[in-house]
Design an enzyme around this catalytic site. Structure first.
Site, PDB file in Angstrom:
ATOM      1  N   GLU A  36       1.004  -1.195  -0.136  1.00  0.00           N
ATOM      2  CA  GLU A  36      -0.290  -0.194   0.249  1.00  0.00           C
ATOM      3  C   GLU A  36       0.967   0.978  -0.145  1.00  0.00           C
ATOM      4  OE1 GLU A  36      -3.264  -0.032  -1.295  1.00  0.00           O
ATOM      5  OE2 GLU A  36      -2.824  -1.739   0.056  1.00  0.00           O
ATOM      6  N   HIS A  37       0.202   2.724  -0.652  1.00  0.00           N
ATOM      7  CA  HIS A  37       1.485   3.486  -0.974  1.00  0.00           C
ATOM      8  C   HIS A  37       2.907   3.494  -1.445  1.00  0.00           C
ATOM      9  CE1 HIS A  37      -1.524   6.303   0.175  1.00  0.00           C
ATOM     10  NE2 HIS A  37      -2.253   5.069   0.854  1.00  0.00           N
ATOM     11  N   GLY A 125     -12.972   1.120  -2.865  1.00  0.00           N
ATOM     12  CA  GLY A 125     -11.494   1.196  -3.273  1.00  0.00           C
ATOM     13  C   GLY A 125     -11.036  -0.245  -3.652  1.00  0.00           C
ATOM     14  N   LEU A 126     -12.489  -0.930  -4.349  1.00  0.00           N
ATOM     15  CA  LEU A 126     -12.046  -2.231  -5.107  1.00  0.00           C
ATOM     16  C   LEU A 126     -11.818  -2.166  -6.722  1.00  0.00           C
ATOM     17  CD1 LEU A 126     -14.978  -4.475  -2.928  1.00  0.00           C
ATOM     18  CD2 LEU A 126     -12.242  -3.886  -2.814  1.00  0.00           C
ATOM     19  N   ASP A 173      -3.696  -0.258 -10.611  1.00  0.00           N
ATOM     20  CA  ASP A 173      -5.433  -0.812 -10.380  1.00  0.00           C
ATOM     21  C   ASP A 173      -6.294  -1.460 -12.140  1.00  0.00           C
ATOM     22  OD1 ASP A 173      -6.008  -0.076  -7.787  1.00  0.00           O
ATOM     23  OD2 ASP A 173      -7.073   2.111  -9.256  1.00  0.00           O
ATOM     24  N   TYR A 225      -3.880  11.680   1.191  1.00  0.00           N
ATOM     25  CA  TYR A 225      -2.942  11.227   0.025  1.00  0.00           C
ATOM     26  C   TYR A 225      -1.994  11.900  -1.071  1.00  0.00           C
ATOM     27  CZ  TYR A 225      -1.618   8.801  -4.259  1.00  0.00           C
ATOM     28  OH  TYR A 225      -1.247   8.171  -6.070  1.00  0.00           O
TER      29      TYR A 225
HETATM   30  P1  ADP Z   1     -13.765   3.146  -6.933  1.00  0.00           P
HETATM   31  O1  ADP Z   1     -12.838   2.591  -8.227  1.00  0.00           O
HETATM   32  O2  ADP Z   1     -12.705   2.844  -5.743  1.00  0.00           O
HETATM   33  O3  ADP Z   1     -15.365   2.815  -7.237  1.00  0.00           O
HETATM   34  P2  ADP Z   1     -13.312   5.882  -8.382  1.00  0.00           P
HETATM   35  O4  ADP Z   1     -13.800   7.247  -7.281  1.00  0.00           O
HETATM   36  O5  ADP Z   1     -12.374   5.869  -8.488  1.00  0.00           O
HETATM   37  O6  ADP Z   1     -14.057   4.415  -7.270  1.00  0.00           O
HETATM   38  O7  ADP Z   1     -14.576   5.006  -9.347  1.00  0.00           O
HETATM   39  C1  ADP Z   1     -15.772   5.401  -9.126  1.00  0.00           C
HETATM   40  C2  ADP Z   1     -16.776   6.223 -10.476  1.00  0.00           C
HETATM   41  O8  ADP Z   1     -16.697   4.837 -11.151  1.00  0.00           O
HETATM   42  C3  ADP Z   1     -18.101   6.381  -9.934  1.00  0.00           C
HETATM   43  O9  ADP Z   1     -18.411   7.645  -9.117  1.00  0.00           O
HETATM   44  C4  ADP Z   1     -18.724   6.317 -11.623  1.00  0.00           C
HETATM   45  O10 ADP Z   1     -18.850   7.670 -11.713  1.00  0.00           O
HETATM   46  C5  ADP Z   1     -17.855   5.552 -12.255  1.00  0.00           C
HETATM   47  N1  ADP Z   1     -18.674   3.729 -12.021  1.00  0.00           N
HETATM   48  C6  ADP Z   1     -18.230   2.643 -11.899  1.00  0.00           C
HETATM   49  N2  ADP Z   1     -19.015   2.214 -11.691  1.00  0.00           N
HETATM   50  C7  ADP Z   1     -20.008   2.758 -12.200  1.00  0.00           C
HETATM   51  C8  ADP Z   1     -21.383   2.346 -13.010  1.00  0.00           C
HETATM   52  N3  ADP Z   1     -21.783   0.541 -13.564  1.00  0.00           N
HETATM   53  N4  ADP Z   1     -21.821   3.197 -13.673  1.00  0.00           N
HETATM   54  C9  ADP Z   1     -21.550   4.327 -13.787  1.00  0.00           C
HETATM   55  N5  ADP Z   1     -20.478   4.909 -13.301  1.00  0.00           N
HETATM   56  C10 ADP Z   1     -19.737   4.245 -12.530  1.00  0.00           C
HETATM   57 MG    MG Z   2     -11.223   4.447  -8.712  1.00  0.00          MG
END
Ligand code: ADP
Ligand code: MG
Length: 382
Positions: A36-37, A125-126, A173, A225
């Protein structure tokens, strides 16, 4: 991703466009097993792809425009070449940015309609964002007959996230979402981009990996961060190394640093890198159980030295341990998100229940959980 998701996007595509999609693709979310990091310190990480994925049905269109429907959002967005401006608002930016990154790298991208659904938890965070980018990229590259190798795909998806969406992330990622293979974790060198598939023999060792989302609203993530990153870069400068990955003698390095806080940050990064290397050794030897003390040490280091955990996360990890987990740690950038716990096969629900009870006692909301099943990276399903 499940066969239900494949059917759902196929049916929605057919409904909307009156024709079968040309194909169906999927790309998974990921969880970081350890490291991590370390990514922005040119170090090592070890994510694995989850069974949860973004599934997309797509077909070409001949007017050179793109549409994307998210069944999760119940929304359709459409854009053309003139709309591809970095900083574009909303979730469709993760798809428009992939088109933009491909075109920017000189790949001609055909117009297309995309219909997607996802079972990757969002904002936990997934990496639901990388899954979305990598699924869109897989579909668009195939529809456009582009020859783009998996590492290049990961880099283009990261370009989308960094430069089009505007989120400063490393390559982990997207590399996990494109490069992982079934049953393996991805040992990834963030400097050389060298990869190695290491067998994550959970079943064989009588183990399972619990992923528990603490559902903590992320606060201060961006500023903290940036502060950690600055501190690491400043320390590398003071130590005269290109990145903290190059620190070979930790004690000597610590003696050269002026502030206790910076010493702690450096100690986390240097010891965490060593733990990823140790984890790779452990997995190469199929000694999966020996991951446990590395997970524990990683958590302690994030809590005490890097100071990126929060009370919900620390309670989840401590409760997992007292409920019988062999090892447990926060996973992800910190200040909330998920923990992972290595537990005996068949006990994940019990451990999760103990954490839910501890959360209720502490007045926290109910966490959610699932099993982390090391799965394959992005692929065409149909
Ligand atoms: P993480 O990657 O940790 O889940 P992020 O903030 O990096 O969180 O990304 C989440 C964003 O990705 C959501 O706010 C949306 O904009 C986009 N997203 C993820 N899954 C979907 C989906 N199934 N449909 C539309 N947008 C999505
Ligand atoms: Mg993300």
């Amino acid at each position: 991703m499940s066969s239900t998701d494949i059917d759902a996007v196929t049916a929605a595509f057919t409904d909307r466009f009156g024709a079968q999609p040309a194909g169906v693709w999927a790309a998974p979310g990921r969880v970081n097993l350890i490291g991590e990091h370390t990514d922005y310190n040119d170090g090592f990480v070890m994510p694995f792809a989850l069974a949860q994925a973004v599934t997309v049905a797509a077909g070409p269109r001949d007017d050179g425009r793109w549409s994307v429907t998210s069944l999760n959002q119940d929304q359709t967005k459409e854009f053309g070449p003139d709309d591809l401006t970095p900083g574009m608002d909303g979730w469709a930016a993760y798809v428009a940015g992939v088109v933009w990154a491909l075109r920017g790298a000189g790949y001609p991208v055909t117009g297309a309609d995309l219909v997607l659904t996802s079972d990757v938890p969002v904002g936990a965070g997934l990496s639901s964002s990388a899954a979305l980018e990598c699924a869109a990229l897989a579909a668009l590259a195939d529809l456009s007959d582009l020859d783009v190798d998996p590492l290049e795909r990961a880099k283009l998806a990261r370009t989308c996230e960094n430069e089009f969406v505007g989120a400063p992330t490393g390559l982990m990622d997207q590399a996990a979402s494109t490069l992982c293979t079934l049953g393996h974790a991805l040992f990834f060198d963030c400097r050389s981009f060298k990869t190695e598939q290491v067998h994550l023999a959970l079943d064989e060792a009588g183990l399972e990996l619990l992923v528990l989302d603490t559902q903590t609203p992320h606060a201060l993530v961006d500023s903290e961060y940036a502060a950690r990153r600055r501190s690491c870069e400043e320390a590398a400068r003071l130590l005269g190394v290109a990145a903290l990955r190059d620190v070979t003698d930790l004690d000597a390095a610590l003696a050269l640093l002026p502030e206790v806080e910076m010493q702690r940050r450096v100690r986390h990064v240097v010891t965490e890198n060593a733990r990823v290397l140790a984890a790779a050794d452990v997995l190469r030897a199929d000694r999966t159980t020996d991951l446990a003390p590395l997970l524990d040490a990683s958590h302690a280091s994030m809590r005490d030295d890097f100071e990126i955990t929060v009370p919900t996360v620390d309670l989840a990890v401590a409760t997992a341990k007292s409920a019988g987990a062999l090892g447990a740690r926060m996973t992800g950038g910190g200040f909330g998100g998920c923990i992972i716990a290595l537990v005996a096969a068949g006990t994940a629900d019990e451990v999760a229940e103990a954490i839910a009870a501890a959360f209720a006692d502490a007045g926290y909301g109910r966490p959610t959980h699932f099993l982390g099943l090391p799965s394959a990276g992005a692929s065409r399903l149909r």
